[in-house]
Design a protein around this motif. Structure first.
Motif, short mmCIF file in Angstrom:
data_model
loop_
_atom_site.label_atom_id
_atom_site.label_comp_id
_atom_site.label_asym_id
_atom_site.label_seq_id
_atom_site.Cartn_x
_atom_site.Cartn_y
_atom_site.Cartn_z
N PRO A 104 0.82 -1.21 0.00
CA PRO A 104 0.00 0.00 0.00
C PRO A 104 0.86 1.26 0.00
N VAL A 105 0.55 2.16 -0.90
CA VAL A 105 1.26 3.44 -1.00
C VAL A 105 0.23 4.55 -1.21
N ALA A 106 0.65 5.77 -0.88
CA ALA A 106 -0.17 6.95 -1.12
C ALA A 106 0.77 8.13 -1.31
N TYR A 107 0.20 9.24 -1.74
CA TYR A 107 0.98 10.46 -1.90
C TYR A 107 0.14 11.64 -1.43
N VAL A 108 0.82 12.66 -0.98
CA VAL A 108 0.19 13.95 -0.75
C VAL A 108 0.97 14.98 -1.56
N ASN A 109 0.23 15.86 -2.21
CA ASN A 109 0.81 16.93 -3.00
C ASN A 109 0.60 18.21 -2.21
N VAL A 110 1.68 18.83 -1.73
CA VAL A 110 1.56 20.01 -0.88
C VAL A 110 1.68 21.32 -1.65
N ALA A 111 1.83 21.24 -2.97
CA ALA A 111 1.91 22.45 -3.79
C ALA A 111 0.54 23.13 -3.84
N TYR A 112 0.57 24.43 -4.08
CA TYR A 112 -0.71 25.12 -4.19
C TYR A 112 -1.38 24.74 -5.51
N GLU A 113 -2.69 24.99 -5.57
CA GLU A 113 -3.52 24.58 -6.71
C GLU A 113 -2.87 24.98 -8.04
N GLY A 114 -2.85 24.03 -8.97
CA GLY A 114 -2.28 24.27 -10.29
C GLY A 114 -0.80 23.93 -10.38
N ARG A 115 -0.19 23.53 -9.29
CA ARG A 115 1.23 23.17 -9.28
C ARG A 115 1.37 21.72 -8.85
N GLY A 116 2.39 21.05 -9.33
CA GLY A 116 2.70 19.70 -8.89
C GLY A 116 1.90 18.60 -9.57
N ASP A 117 0.99 18.96 -10.46
CA ASP A 117 0.14 17.93 -11.09
C ASP A 117 0.95 16.98 -11.98
N ALA A 118 1.97 17.49 -12.66
CA ALA A 118 2.79 16.61 -13.50
C ALA A 118 3.61 15.65 -12.64
N ALA A 119 4.05 16.10 -11.47
CA ALA A 119 4.77 15.21 -10.56
C ALA A 119 3.85 14.09 -10.09
N VAL A 120 2.62 14.43 -9.75
CA VAL A 120 1.66 13.42 -9.32
C VAL A 120 1.40 12.42 -10.44
N ALA A 121 1.22 12.92 -11.66
CA ALA A 121 0.97 12.02 -12.79
C ALA A 121 2.14 11.08 -13.02
N THR A 122 3.36 11.60 -12.94
CA THR A 122 4.55 10.77 -13.12
C THR A 122 4.67 9.76 -11.99
N LEU A 123 4.45 10.19 -10.75
CA LEU A 123 4.54 9.29 -9.61
C LEU A 123 3.52 8.17 -9.75
N ARG A 124 2.30 8.51 -10.13
CA ARG A 124 1.26 7.49 -10.31
C ARG A 124 1.67 6.48 -11.38
N THR A 125 2.26 6.95 -12.47
CA THR A 125 2.71 6.06 -13.55
C THR A 125 3.78 5.10 -13.04
N VAL A 126 4.78 5.63 -12.35
CA VAL A 126 5.88 4.80 -11.86
C VAL A 126 5.38 3.82 -10.80
N LEU A 127 4.53 4.28 -9.88
CA LEU A 127 4.00 3.38 -8.86
C LEU A 127 3.17 2.26 -9.48
N GLY A 128 2.46 2.57 -10.56
CA GLY A 128 1.72 1.53 -11.27
C GLY A 128 2.67 0.52 -11.92
N TYR A 129 3.75 1.03 -12.46
CA TYR A 129 4.73 0.16 -13.11
C TYR A 129 5.37 -0.81 -12.12
N VAL A 130 5.64 -0.33 -10.90
CA VAL A 130 6.30 -1.19 -9.91
C VAL A 130 5.30 -2.08 -9.17
#
Length: 189
Positions: A104-130
């Motif tokens: 089980p894994v999770a993430y929190v994005n602490v950037a303000y609205e409109g920031r950090g979305d690409a990091a979340v998308a990349t993290l989700r992709t990599v976590l799915g791959y592993v």
């Protein structure tokens, strides 16, 4: 019942980052329903080398840390439109050993609205791959501005702090659930 252990992984290499402050706060507020430890070896990991034999001792230590915990909570900034290379490097070291497979894994994005979305998308992709088990109920945006971090390095904003703790507790509760028994499938019918 054993108390769930969560490894907290900041994708930031800056000690004063809001990502690290958020996870430092989660660790401090863990209480008695889960144990939270921060992973602090991100800068020590060498560049990923597929098939390295033997693996460097710091990588073996990472494998041990991941084996000891029941879940992992990530908090990462966005650099150049994705997760930082240092966090991607950590995740690459986990592939060969399946360290995160079904964990089980999770993430929190602490950037303000409109920031950090690409990091979340990349993290989700990599976590799915592993093969990690992404606990959606524990994931989300919890904005933590630098001004919300006190001089002690902890999140001082009460609402953000409560939401961070809710995310960690949700992940811990999920990790504490007994595994679902496998369903037998008959192939001879």
């Amino acid at each position: 019942m054993t108390i769930p252990r969560i490894l907290l992984v900041s994708g930031s290499t800056r000690e004063a980052s809001t990502n690290t402050a958020a996870l430092r706060t989660v660790a401090a507020d863990a209480g008695s329903d889960f144990v939270a430890d921060r992973y602090e070896g991100l800068l020590d990991l060498p560049a990923f080398v597929p098939g390295a034999d033997p693996e460097p001792p710091v990588v073996e230590a990472l494998h041990r840390r991941l084996a000891e915990v029941d879940a992992v909570l990530f908090c990462t900034p966005e650099y150049a439109g994705m997760i930082p290379g240092s966090l991607k490097n950590l995740l690459e070291w986990t592939v060969g050993n399946a360290d995160l497979s079904d964990k089980p894994v999770a993430y929190v994005n602490v950037a303000y609205e409109g920031r950090g979305d690409a990091a979340v998308a990349t993290l989700r992709t990599v976590l799915g791959y592993v093969g990690a088990e992404l606990v959606e109920a524990a994931c989300g945006r919890i904005t933590v501005l630098q001004s919300a971090v006190g001089p002690d390095g902890f999140v001082a904003d009460a609402e953000a702090r409560a939401r961070l703790n809710t995310a960690a507790r949700t992940l811990a509760e999920h990790a504490a659930r007994p595994a679902e028994p496998a369903t037998a499938v008959r192939l001879d019918t």
